[in-house]
Enzyme design. Structure first.
Site, PDB file in Angstrom:
ATOM      1  N   HIS A 137      55.587  31.440  -9.087  1.00 21.05           N
ATOM      2  CA  HIS A 137      54.778  32.656  -8.987  1.00 21.05           C
ATOM      3  C   HIS A 137      55.034  33.283  -7.621  1.00 21.05           C
ATOM      4  O   HIS A 137      55.136  32.582  -6.617  1.00 21.05           O
ATOM      5  CB  HIS A 137      53.299  32.306  -9.149  1.00 21.05           C
ATOM      6  CG  HIS A 137      52.391  33.452  -8.838  1.00 21.05           C
ATOM      7  ND1 HIS A 137      52.566  34.691  -9.413  1.00 21.05           N
ATOM      8  CD2 HIS A 137      51.333  33.566  -7.996  1.00 21.05           C
ATOM      9  CE1 HIS A 137      51.653  35.518  -8.946  1.00 21.05           C
ATOM     10  NE2 HIS A 137      50.886  34.855  -8.084  1.00 21.05           N
ATOM     11  N   CYS A 197      47.066  34.791 -12.244  1.00 17.69           N
ATOM     12  CA  CYS A 197      48.493  34.604 -11.945  1.00 17.69           C
ATOM     13  C   CYS A 197      49.148  33.564 -12.844  1.00 17.69           C
ATOM     14  O   CYS A 197      50.370  33.494 -12.935  1.00 17.69           O
ATOM     15  CB  CYS A 197      48.676  34.217 -10.485  1.00 17.69           C
ATOM     16  SG  CYS A 197      47.951  35.428  -9.382  1.00 17.69           S
ATOM     17  N   ASN A 228      53.058  40.800  -5.292  1.00 16.86           N
ATOM     18  CA  ASN A 228      52.414  39.913  -6.255  1.00 16.86           C
ATOM     19  C   ASN A 228      51.916  40.738  -7.447  1.00 16.86           C
ATOM     20  O   ASN A 228      51.024  41.557  -7.287  1.00 16.86           O
ATOM     21  CB  ASN A 228      51.261  39.192  -5.543  1.00 16.86           C
ATOM     22  CG  ASN A 228      50.516  38.227  -6.454  1.00 16.86           C
ATOM     23  OD1 ASN A 228      50.736  38.204  -7.661  1.00 16.86           O
ATOM     24  ND2 ASN A 228      49.625  37.441  -5.870  1.00 16.86           N
TER      25      ASN A 228
HETATM   26  N1  COA Z   1      48.099  43.393   8.617  1.00 14.05           N
HETATM   27  C1  COA Z   1      47.835  42.923   9.844  1.00 14.05           C
HETATM   28  N2  COA Z   1      46.984  41.915  10.073  1.00 14.05           N
HETATM   29  C2  COA Z   1      46.382  41.358   8.996  1.00 14.05           C
HETATM   30  C3  COA Z   1      46.614  41.820   7.690  1.00 14.05           C
HETATM   31  C4  COA Z   1      47.515  42.876   7.516  1.00 14.05           C
HETATM   32  N3  COA Z   1      47.801  43.363   6.306  1.00 14.05           N
HETATM   33  N4  COA Z   1      45.891  41.070   6.835  1.00 14.05           N
HETATM   34  C5  COA Z   1      45.221  40.183   7.566  1.00 14.05           C
HETATM   35  N5  COA Z   1      45.502  40.360   8.878  1.00 14.05           N
HETATM   36  C6  COA Z   1      45.009  39.611  10.021  1.00 14.05           C
HETATM   37  C7  COA Z   1      43.697  38.933   9.735  1.00 14.05           C
HETATM   38  O1  COA Z   1      42.637  39.842   9.928  1.00 14.05           O
HETATM   39  C8  COA Z   1      43.705  37.817  10.731  1.00 14.05           C
HETATM   40  O2  COA Z   1      43.284  38.319  11.972  1.00 14.05           O
HETATM   41  P1  COA Z   1      42.260  37.452  12.889  1.00 14.05           P
HETATM   42  O3  COA Z   1      43.026  36.188  13.189  1.00 14.05           O
HETATM   43  O4  COA Z   1      42.055  38.339  14.053  1.00 14.05           O
HETATM   44  O5  COA Z   1      41.068  37.227  12.036  1.00 14.05           O
HETATM   45  C9  COA Z   1      45.171  37.461  10.880  1.00 14.05           C
HETATM   46  O6  COA Z   1      45.898  38.573  10.329  1.00 14.05           O
HETATM   47  C10 COA Z   1      45.576  36.198  10.154  1.00 14.05           C
HETATM   48  O7  COA Z   1      44.917  36.138   8.917  1.00 14.05           O
HETATM   49  P2  COA Z   1      45.128  34.943   7.919  1.00 14.05           P
HETATM   50  O8  COA Z   1      44.280  35.153   6.728  1.00 14.05           O
HETATM   51  O9  COA Z   1      45.033  33.652   8.631  1.00 14.05           O
HETATM   52  O10 COA Z   1      46.660  35.146   7.563  1.00 14.05           O
HETATM   53  P3  COA Z   1      47.551  34.244   6.697  1.00 14.05           P
HETATM   54  O11 COA Z   1      48.696  33.780   7.483  1.00 14.05           O
HETATM   55  O12 COA Z   1      46.782  33.228   5.896  1.00 14.05           O
HETATM   56  O13 COA Z   1      48.131  35.303   5.636  1.00 14.05           O
HETATM   57  C11 COA Z   1      47.747  35.960   3.364  1.00 14.05           C
HETATM   58  C12 COA Z   1      47.240  35.994   4.792  1.00 14.05           C
HETATM   59  C13 COA Z   1      46.752  36.645   2.445  1.00 14.05           C
HETATM   60  C14 COA Z   1      49.080  36.665   3.311  1.00 14.05           C
HETATM   61  C15 COA Z   1      47.948  34.489   2.942  1.00 14.05           C
HETATM   62  O14 COA Z   1      46.790  33.769   3.235  1.00 14.05           O
HETATM   63  C16 COA Z   1      48.221  34.318   1.467  1.00 14.05           C
HETATM   64  O15 COA Z   1      49.297  34.659   1.000  1.00 14.05           O
HETATM   65  N6  COA Z   1      47.291  33.688   0.732  1.00 14.05           N
HETATM   66  C17 COA Z   1      47.486  33.261  -0.631  1.00 14.05           C
HETATM   67  C18 COA Z   1      47.701  34.372  -1.571  1.00 14.05           C
HETATM   68  C19 COA Z   1      47.852  33.768  -2.915  1.00 14.05           C
HETATM   69  O16 COA Z   1      48.622  32.866  -3.119  1.00 14.05           O
HETATM   70  N7  COA Z   1      47.076  34.185  -3.867  1.00 14.05           N
HETATM   71  C20 COA Z   1      46.993  33.430  -5.061  1.00 14.05           C
HETATM   72  C21 COA Z   1      47.838  33.877  -6.101  1.00 14.05           C
HETATM   73  S1  COA Z   1      47.370  35.480  -6.612  1.00 14.05           S
END
Ligand code: COA
Length: 328
Positions: A255, A115, A285
């Site tokens: 980003h 990224c 993204n």
């Molecule tokens: N739909 C529904 N539920 C989902 C899901 C989806 N697409 N993806 C994950 N979940 C669930 C998970 O399984 C989890 O369930 P659980 O609590 O029963 O285990 C719950 O949602 C919460 O997951 P969590 O990982 O805590 O969510 P989050 O708030 O951290 O959001 C991301 C997940 C990936 C959106 C977030 O962590 C993120 O944006 N991370 C950084 C991404 C990034 O910056 N990448 C680097 C640059 S490329």
């Protein structure tokens, strides 16, 4: 203008025609439009056609940037492509892009910084042009993330999209001055965001494919926490060493990975969201392409005014982080 100053002379972008909405994803994995919008800010993303590799998207963005800069492809001394989804492992995607552009002499190579690829590329182009041997560079960040996405994994497949953004950088250009770039990384956290198979450590085998190791794996929560801190550190570092304050920033182009990360970064820099460009809702993204796509959209919309101080900041696989200041 100083004749040695290095400036962005043109911008361009390309996104594929096919739109994949959150409603479409509801039909593919156990997710909901509401979850995706609330947790990420994404509404839809673009998906490249099967016969549309990275070089094809890159060349469209590049032609648009060349046109806006008034530069012919044969004038390019350097062609840099930031990507980790090049058409093939060998040769460099930049060479395939060069061929499509009809340039036969530029030094062409890829940058792998996920990224952060665009800002890493900006740093490299800036320093190459500063060196005196090269006058005109093309920097493209292009990614076909749909080709490395596990479409059965709801944790990742809702996040990514395809597209390309490009800039033409010229020595002695009167505006778009690249003031400074900062790049950093921490390889000890490589496994938080990676594609395990397809390299020399784990070549593609039937077993690797059965285990879906050719797809992007991400520890989203851990990456999220680090992203905000490192983006803020990078932005503050570049401001400080150039004697600017956050209040001097006209535009923040972060980003585009997650709207919550973007909001936290804006808060940390004390910037109202009105100074922050967001297109994540439309494209998701696109890794390194998010910033140059945003820059080109802003340029085409006339949002950037001469003298504006533009802060670009990114974070991603590596882990990598980076920031750059440009005076438009
Ligand atoms: N739909 C529904 N539920 C989902 C899901 C989806 N697409 N993806 C994950 N979940 C669930 C998970 O399984 C989890 O369930 P659980 O609590 O029963 O285990 C719950 O949602 C919460 O997951 P969590 O990982 O805590 O969510 P989050 O708030 O951290 O959001 C991301 C997940 C990936 C959106 C977030 O962590 C993120 O944006 N991370 C950084 C991404 C990034 O910056 N990448 C680097 C640059 S490329």
């Amino acid at each position: 203008m100083h004749k040695l100053e290095i400036g962005i002379a043109g911008t361009g972008y390309y996104v594929p025609a096919k739109v994949l909405t959150n409603a479409d994803l509801e039909q593919m994995v156990d997710t909901s439009d509401e979850w995706i919008r609330e947790r990420t800010g994404i509404r839809e993303r673009r998906i490249a056609a099967p016969d549309e590799p990275v070089s094809e998207m890159a060349v469209r963005a590049a032609r648009s940037a060349l046109l806006s800069a008034g530069v012919r492809p044969e004038e390019l001394d350097v062609i840099i492509l930031a990507t980790f989804t090049a058409d093939r492992p060998l040769p460099a995607g930049a060479c395939l892009l060069q061929e499509k552009l009809g340039n036969t002499r530029a030094g062409s190579f890829d940058i792998s910084a996920a990224c952060c690829g665009f800002i890493y590329g900006l740093e490299v182009a800036h320093k190459l042009l500063t060196g005196g041997r090269y006058r005109t560079a093309l920097l493209v960040a292009a990614e076909k993330l749909s080709s490395v996405t596990d479409w059965e994994d709801r944790n990742t497949c809702v996040l990514f999209g395809d597209g390309a953004g490009a800039v033409v950088i010229k020595k002695g250009h009167p505006h778009g001055r690249i003031i400074d770039c900062y790049i950093g990384s921490d390889g000890s956290k490589a496994d938080l965001l990676s594609i395990p198979a397809g390299g020399s450590a784990r070549p593609i085998t039937h077993r690797a494919i059965d285990e879906k190791q050719q797809f992007v794996k991400m520890a989203g929560r851990e990456v999220f926490k680090l992203a905000v801190n490192e983006m803020l550190n990078a932005a503050r570092m570049v401001l400080k060493r150039n004697n600017y304050d956050t209040s001097d920033i006209s535009w923040l182009i972060p980003h585009q990975a997650n709207l919550r990360i973007i909001r936290a970064a804006a808060r940390g820099l004390n910037l109202p969201m009105g100074k922050v460009f967001v297109n994540l809702d439309r494209y998701g993204n696109i890794s390194g392409a998010t910033i140059p796509v945003a820059l080109a959209e802003m340029d085409q919309a006339g949002l950037l005014k001469r003298g504006d101080l533009v802060m670009m900041v990114a974070f991603g696989g590596g882990l990598t982080w980076s920031a750059s200041l440009v005076e438009w």
